[in-house]
Write a protein that holds these residues in place. Structure first.
Motif, short mmCIF file in Angstrom:
data_model
loop_
_atom_site.label_atom_id
_atom_site.label_comp_id
_atom_site.label_asym_id
_atom_site.label_seq_id
_atom_site.Cartn_x
_atom_site.Cartn_y
_atom_site.Cartn_z
N SER A 701 30.19 37.72 39.14
CA SER A 701 30.46 37.07 40.42
C SER A 701 31.94 37.04 40.75
O SER A 701 32.32 36.85 41.90
N GLN A 702 32.79 37.22 39.73
CA GLN A 702 34.24 37.30 40.00
C GLN A 702 34.78 38.72 39.85
O GLN A 702 35.98 38.92 39.77
N ALA A 703 33.88 39.68 39.83
CA ALA A 703 34.30 41.03 39.46
C ALA A 703 34.65 41.91 40.65
O ALA A 703 34.77 43.11 40.51
N GLY A 704 34.82 41.32 41.82
CA GLY A 704 35.13 42.15 42.98
C GLY A 704 33.94 42.99 43.38
O GLY A 704 32.79 42.61 43.19
N GLN A 705 34.21 44.15 43.94
CA GLN A 705 33.15 45.03 44.42
C GLN A 705 32.80 46.08 43.37
O GLN A 705 33.62 46.41 42.51
N PRO A 706 31.60 46.64 43.44
CA PRO A 706 31.29 47.76 42.55
C PRO A 706 32.05 49.00 42.97
O PRO A 706 32.45 49.13 44.14
N ALA A 707 32.26 49.89 42.04
CA ALA A 707 32.94 51.14 42.37
C ALA A 707 32.11 51.94 43.37
O ALA A 707 30.90 52.08 43.20
N ASN A 708 32.74 52.44 44.39
CA ASN A 708 32.04 53.20 45.43
C ASN A 708 32.13 54.70 45.14
O ASN A 708 32.94 55.14 44.32
N PHE A 709 31.30 55.47 45.83
CA PHE A 709 31.38 56.92 45.70
C PHE A 709 30.79 57.56 46.94
O PHE A 709 30.07 56.93 47.71
#
Length: 841
Positions: A701-709
């Protein structure tokens, strides 16, 4: 209907029995027990020979609440609205249903069999914006596949119309894959539940087309952590994760090994939420001559049952799997778990394949959920016919009519044949020592008529039987707006790597893999473990197909940690990882098909259903971009447990499994480095984002966004990579998934052939990436490949830069622009990873 006789009438001088008329008070539970209890009472009468045992259940005058109480008491798993629809059927016919008819309708309409949630009309909102999804299945699976098939004519030969979907392998042969779940049974009886889970999906393949040959299996498990403390389990009568894991693994092992089918691929995930609801996925791949795919039941065909006998095991399995588990499930629902016998199934399998080869089979399907009711009911759904229950061989005398018809006793197949071929089938059955009976005859009436010792115990219009009321549901999802990770890592990078290699998500599954025979049949070309010591992990497996010059790769992806906070990203990432693994192993990216298997907690919870909708959207987006059609799938709902402290649901869990055509055995690529002095190149860009990564597990929940591609760019890269495979210049390749680049490099080095040296400053990136994201981020779309130095320019010309090399020092050396980050002996890292499960299995 006139043909349905009162159960008080006699047959052969023996009276049949029914429950007496019941009042609403009794329905509410004061004295009327479930069918199992009633059957025990009736067995005091001489029921073993020559008489049907069934009862009429008055429902036509009951209120909605009383109907619901009846459904709950009989464990029909039908809602109030469903029961009102059932009531209407019999009000129109001016009669009361038999218990057989209620059980048939219940299993046919069950979520397990009908997949009504995927067909529901869902009012959904995302960040407060409303939309309506008119069937998840039609919108995100079937329509996507239809558009892909239009662009790739001739590749998919069958989808969504059979037990499994077929794709073209060559001009003569087609291959198929089916994956099923057996979650609830495995939770209360781990060995038997998993044992029959694999047995059931093997029968799915035998029932695909006119009988496909099973050639390889996979298994995927989700368990509670093996180090769970007993006092942390918040419910009684819940089996500890270690007991579940050991029982499940051995159940799958014993069935597959004894049938002589290699188990060649799989995955295991651990999470606290799976303590109460373990997930057990079993899959099997098959091969069939293309001319034997199409099948049809016509009036005049005989339906014969072959294989095992029918007993009391597996009663109400379909409806049991359509509700949540409780602390009472382990005791009350034991009869829902089937008893497996792989040797019996082996005989039935050989019989079916021989009959198909002789052209004797017109249609075949397995007896899975719902037993004869499902198999014969579906086969006769268009033409109708008459079923004779007294012809079925029984494990024990005295079964009631409903028990014979819906029992899910294992190892049974139902086959439609021309009547003239009955004698030939009987002779074959004798050769293969499998029992055979004439179960039914198709007659063209459109009515399912079931007789037991001459009594009509069920008479239903097939159209009404197969038209369950449509569900209307609501889902909602609010996307996270947290853009920054905000993490500082107190440990050094090498310590973090060691911690990841010891994490249950990443540690070696070798103790479990070694339980399975992954080489029986002699066609496993790329095995689950390889390298100099035969213990280094691979991305999947490759199977040679007898009679073809082409091979098939098997791969899969399961990322439940992603789905806890971003199910849309999970859907995209799962499709990409599965496709990426297949491509990395040498499959042609244009000839890949995938399956979607969903497991969810409580679909009546708006947020949980919202997660499912978002997962479907992400999955569909990536699949359509990649041109990978869905050819099969399955879903399992109500995977939540009612503890004394409240319900515990699993996270929205998507398994994407896939199979791809490897056009030449020379194209097969393993994941273990082959030699020293090679160059290491990277396919795909690294992007910022840690959400979903194992590095920040428990802090998502504090990890920001998932890596995008970028899917379009990823597909372009996969096609370019495949040109290198065709040229034979790729020595090894490994996808970057859980644990990121650092773990992927270590796993490549576990082959024992060479060390690896990499400079993170050479990684291609999109956006500013922190060291943690470069080293342990899990950006989709990336593959590390090994090439000879003289071929490095070929990779670089395609946009795959050299990021390092293999070395003779046996170390994993990772720097960033000259800054040392990790310099560890691979021989010291490997035991951390290799022994992670040794103490638990």
């Amino acid at each position: 209907m006139a043909g349905l006789r009162s159960s008080h009438q006699a047959w052969d001088g023996l009276a049949t029995f029914s429950t007496p008329a019941i009042d609403p008070a009794r329905i509410r539970g004061q004295s009327m027990g479930p069918p199992q209890a009633a059957s025990r009472a009736l067995q005091t009468h001489p029921t073993a020979t020559g008489r049907a045992v069934f009862r009429h259940i008055p429902i036509t005058s009951l209120s909605g609440d009383e109907l619901l109480a009846l459904s709950q008491k009989h464990k029909l798993s039908l809602s109030r609205e469903d029961m009102l629809a059932v009531q209407k059927i019999f009000q129109e016919e001016k009669r009361e249903p038999t218990d057989v008819e209620l059980e048939v309708i219940a299993q046919t309409w069950s979520e397990h069999c009908k997949h009504r949630i995927f067909g529901a009309r869902i009012e959904h909102s995302v960040n407060g914006k409303a939309e309506v999804i008119d069937s998840l299945y039609k919108t995100y699976v079937k329509a996507v596949t239809a558009r892909i098939m239009a662009k790739k004519p001739g590749f998919v030969l069958s989808a969504f119309t059979d037990n499994a979907g077929f794709v073209k392998l060559d001009e003569k042969l087609a291959v198929c894959l089916k994956v099923e779940t057996h979650n609830h049974p495995s939770a209360i009886e781990p060995y038997a539940g998993a044992n029959t889970g694999l047995g059931g999906v093997i029968r799915d393949i035998l029932g695909a087309g006119k009988g496909a040959k099973p050639i390889a299996s996979l298994d995927v498990f989700c368990f509670g952590p093996p180090d769970t403390k007993q006092e942390d389990i918040k419910a009684k009568d819940v089996i500890h994760p270690l007991g579940v894991m050991r029982g499940v693994v051995r159940g799958v092992r014993d069935y597959g090994n004894r049938m002589g089918i290699p188990t060649v691929a799989g995955a295991i995930q651990f999470d606290d939420t799976y303590i109460y609801n373990p997930l057990v996925f079993c899959g099997t791949m098959g091969v069939i001559p293309i001319g034997d795919i199409d099948k049809e039941v016509k009036p005049g065909h005989l339906l014969i049952a072959a294989g095992g006998r029918t007993g009391r095991d597996g009663l109400k399995g379909a409806t049991f799997s359509s509700v949540s588990l409780t602390t009472a499930s382990h005791e009350e629902d034991q009869t829902a778990v089937q008893i497996g016998n792989p040797i019996e199934e082996k005989k039935a399998a050989d019989f079916i394949l021989a009959a198909r080869a002789q052209g004797l089979i017109q249609f075949v399907t397995d007896c899975g959920a719902g037993g004869f009711s499902s198999a014969a009911g579906e086969m006769l759904s268009e033409v109708g016919g008459e079923v004779w229950l007294d012809h079925a061989p029984l494990k024990e005398p005295g079964l009631e009519s409903w028990q014979v018809f819906i029992s899910e006793s294992q190892e049974r197949m139902v086959i439609a044949i021309e009547e003239k071929d009955l004698e030939a089938m009987q002779k074959l059955a004798a050769v293969y020592e499998t029992e055979l009976c004439v179960l039914a005859k198709a007659d063209g009436t459109g009515i399912l008529k079931v007789k037991h010792h001459g009594e009509m115990v069920c008479e239903l219009d097939c159209r009404k039987l197969h038209e369950a009321p449509r569900r209307h549901m609501k889902g909602e999802w609010t996307e996270s707006t947290d853009e920054t990770a905000g993490f500082t890592f107190e440990e050094g990078w090498e310590d973090l790597l060691r911690g990841l290699l010891a994490d249950f998500t990443i540690v070696s599954r070798e103790p479990i893999i070694r339980e399975y025979d992954h080489e029986v049949q002699g066609n496993t070309l790329l095995k689950p473990l390889a390298g100099a010591q035969g213990d280094a992990p691979q991305d999947g497996s490759v199977i040679r197909v007898d009679g073809s010059q082409q091979c098939v790769a098997l791969g899969l992806a399961l990322l439940p940690e992603w789905g806890k906070n971003d199910p849309f990203a999970m859907g995209r990432a799962c499709v990409d990882e599965c496709v990426r693994q297949l491509v990395a192993m040498g499959a042609n990216p244009e000839r890949i098909a995938i399956l979607d298997n969903f497991c969810l907690g409580n679909p009546d919870d708006h947020r949980e259903l919202g997660a499912l909708v978002e997962t479907c959207k992400g999955m569909a987006q990536t699949a359509e971009t990649y041109g990978t059609p869905f050819v099969s799938g399955k879903d399992s709902f109500y995977n939540y447990f009612k503890t004394d402290e409240g319900p515990v649901s699993i996270p929205c869990t998507l398994l994407v499994s896939g199979f791809g055509v490897v056009e030449d055995a020379k194209h097969i690529v393993g994941a273990s480095v082959r030699r020293t002095g090679s160059k290491l190149c990277l396919v795909g860009d690294t992007t910022p984002g840690l959400r979903g990564a194992v590095l920040v597990k428990g802090m998502q929940s504090q990890a920001g966004q998932p890596a995008n591609f970028d899917e379009a760019k990823a597909l372009e890269n996969y096609r370019a990579y495949y040109t290198l495979v065709e040229k034979g210049v790729v020595l090894s390749a490994h996808d970057i998934s859980e644990g990121g680049l650092g773990v992927a490099l270590a796993e490549m080095g576990f082959s024992g052939k060479a060390g690896l040296s990499v400079d993170l400053a050479k990684l291609p990136t999109k956006g500013a990436c922190e060291t943690a994201e470069l080293l342990f981020g899990e950006t989709p779309g990336r593959i590390v490949l090994e090439v000879a130095p003289e071929n490095a320019h070929l990779a670089e010309a395609l946009g795959f830069p050299v990021i390092g090399e293999t070395t003779a020092d046996g170390k994993l050396n990772i720097t960033k622009g000259g800054e040392p980050l990790i310099n560890a002996s691979i021989a010291e890292l490997k035991p951390i990873w290799k022994e992670g499960l040794v103490n638990y299995y």
